[in-house]
Design an enzyme around this catalytic site. Structure first.
Site, PDB file in Angstrom:
ATOM      1  N   HIS A 131       0.837  -1.199   0.000  1.00 42.92           N
ATOM      2  CA  HIS A 131       0.000   0.000   0.000  1.00 42.92           C
ATOM      3  C   HIS A 131       0.876   1.255   0.000  1.00 42.92           C
ATOM      4  O   HIS A 131       2.077   1.194   0.253  1.00 42.92           O
ATOM      5  CB  HIS A 131      -0.924   0.026   1.219  1.00 42.92           C
ATOM      6  CG  HIS A 131      -2.148  -0.803   1.055  1.00 42.92           C
ATOM      7  ND1 HIS A 131      -2.185  -2.143   1.380  1.00 42.92           N
ATOM      8  CD2 HIS A 131      -3.389  -0.509   0.582  1.00 42.92           C
ATOM      9  CE1 HIS A 131      -3.386  -2.624   1.129  1.00 42.92           C
ATOM     10  NE2 HIS A 131      -4.136  -1.660   0.641  1.00 42.92           N
ATOM     11  N   LYS A 135      -0.749   4.847   4.486  1.00 44.78           N
ATOM     12  CA  LYS A 135      -1.624   3.898   5.178  1.00 44.78           C
ATOM     13  C   LYS A 135      -1.109   3.677   6.595  1.00 44.78           C
ATOM     14  O   LYS A 135       0.063   3.367   6.813  1.00 44.78           O
ATOM     15  CB  LYS A 135      -1.705   2.580   4.417  1.00 44.78           C
ATOM     16  CG  LYS A 135      -2.715   1.615   5.035  1.00 44.78           C
ATOM     17  CD  LYS A 135      -3.097   0.503   4.082  1.00 44.78           C
ATOM     18  CE  LYS A 135      -4.132  -0.416   4.706  1.00 44.78           C
ATOM     19  NZ  LYS A 135      -5.385   0.275   5.035  1.00 44.78           N
ATOM     20  N   GLY A 141      -6.442  -4.154   6.350  1.00 44.75           N
ATOM     21  CA  GLY A 141      -7.683  -4.867   6.664  1.00 44.75           C
ATOM     22  C   GLY A 141      -8.040  -5.880   5.594  1.00 44.75           C
ATOM     23  O   GLY A 141      -8.567  -6.953   5.891  1.00 44.75           O
TER      24      GLY A 141
END
Length: 232
Positions: A131, A135, A141
């Site tokens: 990511h 983040k 998640g």
């Protein structure tokens, strides 16, 4: 619909753009640090805030009788309390670690592959997620949801960040500038590798899925998931 945006960062702004393109109106924008606000005009709320704000935002929606979808991760220690409050207040709620329609199909593919692989010997499973550097939580998640899907369908007992053993799934979390989200699950043996991968090209897929979920949840009560939204 009249939509309240709880969280007005990059995702909130992308959701706003797509919602307006789909004919909806944004009646409230709650930015970081705002804890009191008026939800009375909203038909539905979309929460893409930060972990420390999510529980307060969702609670405010239940108290105001406004259905809410949340895509904020990192607050799930309070998930059971939120479900209890939703049922108590007769609220409407969807939580998803990822609202991308493609990712939610990927979740189901992941479960199916895990079930097929479980009887086979000699395959080691590993996961990787990448990511953007902004983040806040690791693993993502989405990665946790994927790991839970594997655990439900194999003999694995848990996941671990950066390491694993015969009973656990290792998840490697990388942070690279401007990467919207890439998730890979690999089964490796001495003779071959089997790999499934989802690569997001931008935030639009996440935002579209969030708006579609909000459209579906409007006027409903109860706790639902993206499987309900997509009829999976």
């Amino acid at each position: 619909m009249k939509i309240a945006l709880l969280g007005y960062g990059k995702m909130g702004k992308t959701i706003e753009k797509i919602a307006i393109e789909r004919g909806h109106t944004i009646v409230l924008k709650v930015d970081k640090g705002d804890t009191t606000y008026d939800l009375s005009e909203a038909d539905v709320a979309i929460d893409f805030s930060i972990p420390d704000a999510a529980v307060n935002n969702i609670t405010n929606c239940f108290n105001a009788n406004v259905p809410v979808i949340s895509g904020t991760t990192g607050w799930l220690d309070h998930y059971d309390d939120i479900l209890e409050l939703c049922n108590e207040k007769k609220g409407g709620f969807i939580y998803a670690s990822n609202y991308s329609l493609g990712v939610n199909l990927f979740f189901e593919l992941n479960k199916k592959l895990a079930k097929m692989m479980n009887p086979l010997e000699g395959y080691a499973i590993a996961m990787e997620e990448i990511h953007h550097t902004e983040k806040l939580d690791a693993p993502s998640g989405t990665a946790i949801t994927l790991a839970e899907g594997v655990i439900q369908n194999t003999d694995k007992k848990a996941w671990q960040l950066d390491k694993g053993d015969e009973n656990t799934i290792p998840i490697v979390a990388k942070r690279i500038d401007k990467v919207p989200g890439t998730h890979t699950i690999t089964y490796s043996s001495l003779v071959d590798d089997i790999e499934i991968k989802h690569t997001a090209h931008n935030r639009n897929g996440f935002a579209l899925g969030a708006v579609v979920a909000a459209e579906w949840l409007k006027d409903k009560t109860g706790v639902y998931s993206m499987k309900d939204v997509l009829g999976l």
